[in-house]
Design an enzyme around this catalytic site. Structure first.
Site, PDB file in Angstrom:
ATOM      1  N   HIS A  98      30.967 -24.767 -38.590  1.00 40.92           N
ATOM      2  CA  HIS A  98      30.579 -25.535 -37.408  1.00 40.92           C
ATOM      3  C   HIS A  98      29.739 -26.752 -37.757  1.00 40.92           C
ATOM      4  O   HIS A  98      28.978 -26.736 -38.725  1.00 40.92           O
ATOM      5  CB  HIS A  98      29.866 -24.646 -36.382  1.00 40.92           C
ATOM      6  CG  HIS A  98      28.572 -24.049 -36.851  1.00 40.92           C
ATOM      7  ND1 HIS A  98      27.362 -24.680 -36.722  1.00 40.92           N
ATOM      8  CD2 HIS A  98      28.296 -22.855 -37.440  1.00 40.92           C
ATOM      9  CE1 HIS A  98      26.400 -23.907 -37.192  1.00 40.92           C
ATOM     10  NE2 HIS A  98      26.944 -22.787 -37.650  1.00 40.92           N
ATOM     11  N   ASP A 100      27.591 -28.327 -35.491  1.00 41.86           N
ATOM     12  CA  ASP A 100      26.301 -28.463 -34.815  1.00 41.86           C
ATOM     13  C   ASP A 100      25.176 -27.813 -35.611  1.00 41.86           C
ATOM     14  O   ASP A 100      25.391 -26.861 -36.368  1.00 41.86           O
ATOM     15  CB  ASP A 100      26.359 -27.895 -33.391  1.00 41.86           C
ATOM     16  CG  ASP A 100      26.815 -26.441 -33.328  1.00 41.86           C
ATOM     17  OD1 ASP A 100      27.705 -26.062 -34.107  1.00 41.86           O
ATOM     18  OD2 ASP A 100      26.268 -25.684 -32.509  1.00 41.86           O
ATOM     19  N   ASP A 131      23.196 -23.937 -42.870  1.00 40.09           N
ATOM     20  CA  ASP A 131      23.882 -23.534 -41.630  1.00 40.09           C
ATOM     21  C   ASP A 131      24.432 -24.765 -40.928  1.00 40.09           C
ATOM     22  O   ASP A 131      23.745 -25.371 -40.159  1.00 40.09           O
ATOM     23  CB  ASP A 131      22.872 -22.772 -40.764  1.00 40.09           C
ATOM     24  CG  ASP A 131      23.465 -22.280 -39.458  1.00 40.09           C
ATOM     25  OD1 ASP A 131      24.699 -22.239 -39.345  1.00 40.09           O
ATOM     26  OD2 ASP A 131      22.686 -21.958 -38.538  1.00 40.09           O
ATOM     27  N   GLU A 165      28.476 -24.019 -31.897  1.00 40.43           N
ATOM     28  CA  GLU A 165      28.289 -22.642 -32.360  1.00 40.43           C
ATOM     29  C   GLU A 165      26.898 -22.126 -32.011  1.00 40.43           C
ATOM     30  O   GLU A 165      26.719 -20.958 -31.698  1.00 40.43           O
ATOM     31  CB  GLU A 165      28.520 -22.557 -33.877  1.00 40.43           C
ATOM     32  CG  GLU A 165      28.616 -21.131 -34.405  1.00 40.43           C
ATOM     33  CD  GLU A 165      27.275 -20.467 -34.645  1.00 40.43           C
ATOM     34  OE1 GLU A 165      27.168 -19.234 -34.535  1.00 40.43           O
ATOM     35  OE2 GLU A 165      26.295 -21.194 -34.936  1.00 40.43           O
ATOM     36  N   GLU A 166      25.916 -23.032 -32.069  1.00 36.07           N
ATOM     37  CA  GLU A 166      24.525 -22.592 -31.910  1.00 36.07           C
ATOM     38  C   GLU A 166      24.168 -22.293 -30.462  1.00 36.07           C
ATOM     39  O   GLU A 166      23.156 -21.666 -30.194  1.00 36.07           O
ATOM     40  CB  GLU A 166      23.569 -23.657 -32.470  1.00 36.07           C
ATOM     41  CG  GLU A 166      23.762 -23.969 -33.954  1.00 36.07           C
ATOM     42  CD  GLU A 166      23.342 -22.818 -34.860  1.00 36.07           C
ATOM     43  OE1 GLU A 166      22.892 -21.781 -34.350  1.00 36.07           O
ATOM     44  OE2 GLU A 166      23.485 -22.972 -36.082  1.00 36.07           O
ATOM     45  N   ASP A 193      29.479 -17.888 -42.022  1.00 28.72           N
ATOM     46  CA  ASP A 193      28.284 -18.224 -41.244  1.00 28.72           C
ATOM     47  C   ASP A 193      27.325 -17.051 -41.162  1.00 28.72           C
ATOM     48  O   ASP A 193      26.464 -16.991 -40.294  1.00 28.72           O
ATOM     49  CB  ASP A 193      28.705 -18.677 -39.832  1.00 28.72           C
ATOM     50  CG  ASP A 193      27.599 -19.477 -39.151  1.00 28.72           C
ATOM     51  OD1 ASP A 193      26.722 -20.005 -39.863  1.00 28.72           O
ATOM     52  OD2 ASP A 193      27.610 -19.557 -37.915  1.00 28.72           O
ATOM     53  N   HIS A 387      17.839 -22.344 -39.555  1.00 26.45           N
ATOM     54  CA  HIS A 387      16.960 -22.528 -38.405  1.00 26.45           C
ATOM     55  C   HIS A 387      15.481 -22.625 -38.789  1.00 26.45           C
ATOM     56  O   HIS A 387      14.624 -22.758 -37.926  1.00 26.45           O
ATOM     57  CB  HIS A 387      17.127 -21.413 -37.352  1.00 26.45           C
ATOM     58  CG  HIS A 387      18.522 -21.320 -36.808  1.00 26.45           C
ATOM     59  ND1 HIS A 387      18.815 -20.779 -35.582  1.00 26.45           N
ATOM     60  CD2 HIS A 387      19.715 -21.707 -37.317  1.00 26.45           C
ATOM     61  CE1 HIS A 387      20.125 -20.821 -35.369  1.00 26.45           C
ATOM     62  NE2 HIS A 387      20.693 -21.376 -36.422  1.00 26.45           N
TER      63      HIS A 387
HETATM   64 ZN   LIG Z   1      25.710 -21.162 -38.193  1.00 25.08          ZN
END
Ligand SMILES: [Zn+2]
Length: 412
Positions: A98, A100, A131, A165-166, A193, A387
């Site tokens: 992904h 995003d 990520d 995705e997030e 992921d 994150h």
């Molecule tokens: Zn991810």
């Protein structure tokens, strides 16, 4: 693996791409792709950059699937598909990543600009580098290496680079699955992921999530006169203890998961009265339940209501339960699914490790595939810095994962 020499050649080729891979990481990192609902502009610029990159690097049948989104400046969220064609098209090996990223959070916690990636001791730092760019870049270079070596794999290779995705995937892979017949039952679908530090976790199953808020209502009174009130905190405490019986009521064990049981834990507690000498009339606490997929979430909810009713009768309180999050688990991917077996072989060859199918307590985006009937597997070797401030990707992981993908592409 049909041909060891072939894989050696590919591995060496991927090693030579190491600096180019870091360079692509930096260029991707410089295009923040934060969801509109998280205060960003979405993924359109990053997707445009990637489409140009795919075109310039020999990918074919590149498609941009626009999921309408009025909150995004461009009015859509971009989902990109591209292929590298094999000798026959009866099956496609897909790698889905992904575009995003989540916001950087508190900037003072970062040692550099989160959108100006930097390299330090074999790691690339920046928002999104792990990520999900680590494996996005790895998947692109796995294909690039095949092409550079003039190798045409047996089956097609599909690269899916999706949005959203997030924040729930509704404008991402969910939209693609609902509006386009791209994927087929026989395809191998890898979603890099989720994973662990050793690369030994192939995620195939998840527990259902149930988060509940409980508000217990009694009657406030003076601390010296408890009989004039109803102590909501005391009733809630008995309630919490009674809820522990859920462990006995739902005792199933499943070795795929760590821990192998359903869990029912009281977590957050809101303050009640500010002073010691008042009997609290209202009490609020929360429970986080992770339920094995063989139990129905509604059944657990029903049991919780029964337990609450017995506390209500016993203490003459009212208990309100409010769902904060409810995500029933998707049907698991079999531990014997072809995608799992292929990953196990590849991880063995590249990292010399025995990977195994596992379940996790939270949801991954692979669940969207599983609900649609596709046995997807999550796999990646990563340090799990997603994150966080100073998110990083080990360059060795990025290069190694590219080899794992290439190995899967070359399996019969
Ligand atoms: Zn991810």
């Amino acid at each position: 693996m049909a041909n060891l020499d072939l894989f050696d050649r590919i591995s060496r080729r991927i090693e030579k791409f190491r600096d180019d891979m870091v360079d692509l990481q930096m260029r991707l990192c410089a295009i923040p792709a934060i969801a509109p609902s998280s205060g960003g502009e979405g993924e359109a610029k990053k997707a445009d950059f990637l489409i140009d990159y795919l075109k310039a690097n020999g990918f074919v049948d590149i498609a941009l699937i626009k999921a309408p989104d009025l909150d995004a400046p461009d009015g859509y969220r971009p989902n990109v598909l591209a292929y590298y064609r094999g000798q026959n098209s009866t099956r496609t090996v897909w790698i889905m990543t992904h575009t995003d990223v989540v916001p950087p959070g508190e900037l003072s916690l970062w040692r550099g600009n989160p959108f100006k990636a930097w390299v330090e001791k074999g790691r690339v730092y920046g928002r999104g580098v792990e990520d999900n760019q680590q494996d996005m870049v790895a998947s692109l270079f796995a294909v690039k290496a095949l092409k550079a070596e003039g190798i045409v794999p047996n089956c097609d290779i599909g690269i899916a680079i999706v949005a959203d995705e997030e924040t729930g995937s509704r404008k991402g892979i969910d939209y693609v699955l609902q509006n386009h017949k791209v994927f087929r039952r026989q395809d191998l679908i890898i979603v890099p992921d989720a994973g662990n530090e050793t690369g030994t976790m192939i995620e195939v199953a998840e527990k259902s999530i149930l988060w509940l808020k409980f508000k217990t209502l009694g009657k406030q009174s003076h601390g010296s006169m408890p009989e004039k009130g109803i102590n909501s905190f005391k009733a809630a405490s008995f309630f919490i203890t009674a809820l522990n019986d859920l462990y006995k009521i739902y005792p199933s064990r499943d070795k795929l998961f760590d821990p192998p049981v359903s869990t029912f834990e009281p977590t957050k507690k809101e303050p009640n009265v500010p002073n010691v000498n008042t009997i609290p009339g209202e009490d609020v606490f929360y429970m986080d339940s992770r339920i094995l997929p063989d139990y129905k979430v509604q059944d657990v909810e029903k049991t919780i209501r029964t337990i609450a009713a017995s506390i209500e009768r016993r203490f003459k309180v009212k208990i309100h339960a409010e769902v904060q999050q409810k995500a029933p688990a998707a049907p698991p991917t079999s531990a014997q699914a072809p995608v799992v077996l292929a990953l196990r072989r590849a991880v063995k060859a590249v990292y010399a490790k025995q990977a195994r199918a596992m379940g996790i307590g939270g949801g991954t985006v692979a669940a969207v595939f599983r609900r649609a009937g596709f046995p997807a597997a999550c796999w990646s070797k990563l340090d799990e810095t997603a994150h966080q401030p100073n998110e990083y990707s080990l360059i060795d992981n990025m290069v190694g994962d590219a080899k794992v993908f290439a190995h899967v592409f070359l399996q019969d």
